[in-house]
Design an enzyme around this catalytic site. Structure first.
Site, PDB file in Angstrom:
ATOM      1  N   LYS A 254      -8.195  -4.457   9.468  1.00 23.48           N
ATOM      2  CA  LYS A 254      -8.275  -3.136  10.105  1.00 23.48           C
ATOM      3  C   LYS A 254      -9.699  -2.866  10.627  1.00 23.48           C
ATOM      4  CE  LYS A 254      -4.466  -1.122   7.394  1.00 23.48           C
ATOM      5  NZ  LYS A 254      -4.043   0.044   6.562  1.00 23.48           N
TER       6      LYS A 254
ATOM      7  N   TYR B   4       3.426   1.652  13.236  1.00 20.64           N
ATOM      8  CA  TYR B   4       3.579   2.447  12.008  1.00 20.64           C
ATOM      9  C   TYR B   4       4.689   3.501  12.131  1.00 20.64           C
ATOM     10  CZ  TYR B   4      -0.477   0.542   9.515  1.00 20.64           C
ATOM     11  OH  TYR B   4      -1.334  -0.273   8.815  1.00 20.64           O
TER      12      TYR B   4
ATOM     13  N   PHE C 256       0.066  11.800   6.684  1.00 21.65           N
ATOM     14  CA  PHE C 256      -1.133  11.040   7.048  1.00 21.65           C
ATOM     15  C   PHE C 256      -0.967  10.265   8.351  1.00 21.65           C
ATOM     16  CE2 PHE C 256       1.342   8.476   3.997  1.00 21.65           C
ATOM     17  CZ  PHE C 256       1.549   7.324   4.723  1.00 21.65           C
TER      18      PHE C 256
ATOM     19  N   ARG D 241       0.087  -9.953  -0.270  1.00 24.23           N
ATOM     20  CA  ARG D 241       0.039  -8.627  -0.907  1.00 24.23           C
ATOM     21  C   ARG D 241      -0.827  -8.688  -2.173  1.00 24.23           C
ATOM     22  NH1 ARG D 241       1.778  -4.134   1.909  1.00 24.23           N
ATOM     23  NH2 ARG D 241       2.074  -3.144  -0.114  1.00 24.23           N
TER      24      ARG D 241
ATOM     25  N   THR E 290      -2.688  -0.219  -2.285  1.00 25.33           N
ATOM     26  CA  THR E 290      -2.976   0.559  -1.065  1.00 25.33           C
ATOM     27  C   THR E 290      -4.240   1.401  -1.226  1.00 25.33           C
ATOM     28  OG1 THR E 290      -0.588   0.689  -0.697  1.00 25.33           O
ATOM     29  CG2 THR E 290      -1.964   2.220   0.566  1.00 25.33           C
TER      30      THR E 290
ATOM     31  N   ARG F 236      -8.994  -5.278  -0.994  1.00 26.12           N
ATOM     32  CA  ARG F 236      -9.230  -3.830  -0.912  1.00 26.12           C
ATOM     33  C   ARG F 236     -10.256  -3.366  -1.932  1.00 26.12           C
ATOM     34  NH1 ARG F 236      -2.930  -2.327   0.501  1.00 26.12           N
ATOM     35  NH2 ARG F 236      -3.239  -1.958   2.736  1.00 26.12           N
TER      36      ARG F 236
END
Ligand code: IDP
Length: 143
Positions: A11, A51, A59, A87, A93, A104
């Site tokens: 991202k 998305y 959001f 994952r 998340t 992350r």
């Protein structure tokens, strides 16, 4: 275990941090092969389409704005159990809940700017790969 393909996106936050190489290194060390890749600036329409499943969520607008705030790196990863493996590498998340050593935990700032996307199942992997790549753009890697 079956060889699978999954869609991964680095991202805008992680691209801006110059972390593409470190994240690719994690994929490769875990035995995942990059079989297609493209850096791109998503349009608002593309981000909304990608998305769309979240369009009723509170959001959604922030997520779309974030995803178009800078270039992203989009890739297809291939390997044994690739969907779950990716994952696992990504972590939860919300980076505050992500296990130590996950992408992350190490690169994400917040639940909004959380460094990476990865398909969450076989059907979404197929759809998400087709969203970004034509079949002939996905390379066969036999060695
Ligand atoms: P995932 O990326 O771990 O699969 P999803 O539930 O599919 O998580 O959500 C897609 C993206 O939407 C997340 O990566 C995150 O950037 C954003 N998101 C999810 N839940 C929230 C939230 O509660 N607040 C803000 N952003 C969220």
């Amino acid at each position: 275990m079956a060889v699978e393909q999954t869609l991964s996106i680095i991202k805008p936050d992680a691209v801006a941090k110059n972390a593409i190489g470190e994240i690719y290194s994690r994929f490769e060390k875990a035995g995942l092969r990059i079989v297609a890749a493209r850096m791109m600036q998503l349009s608002r329409e593309q981000a909304e389409g990608f998305y769309a499943v979240h369009k009723e969520r509170p959001f959604f607008n922030d997520l779309v704005s974030f995803m178009i705030s800078g270039p992203v790196m989009v890739q297809v990863l291939e390997g044994e159990d690739a969907i779950a493996k990716n994952r696992g590498l990504m972590g939860a998340t919300n980076p505050k809940e992500a296990a130590p050593g996950t992408i992350r935990a190490d690169f994400a700032e917040s639940i909004d700017a959380n460094a990476v996307h990865g398909s969450d199942g076989a059907d979404t992997a197929r759809e998400e790969i087709a969203f970004f790549f034509r079949p002939e753009e996905i390379c066969k890697r036999t060695l």
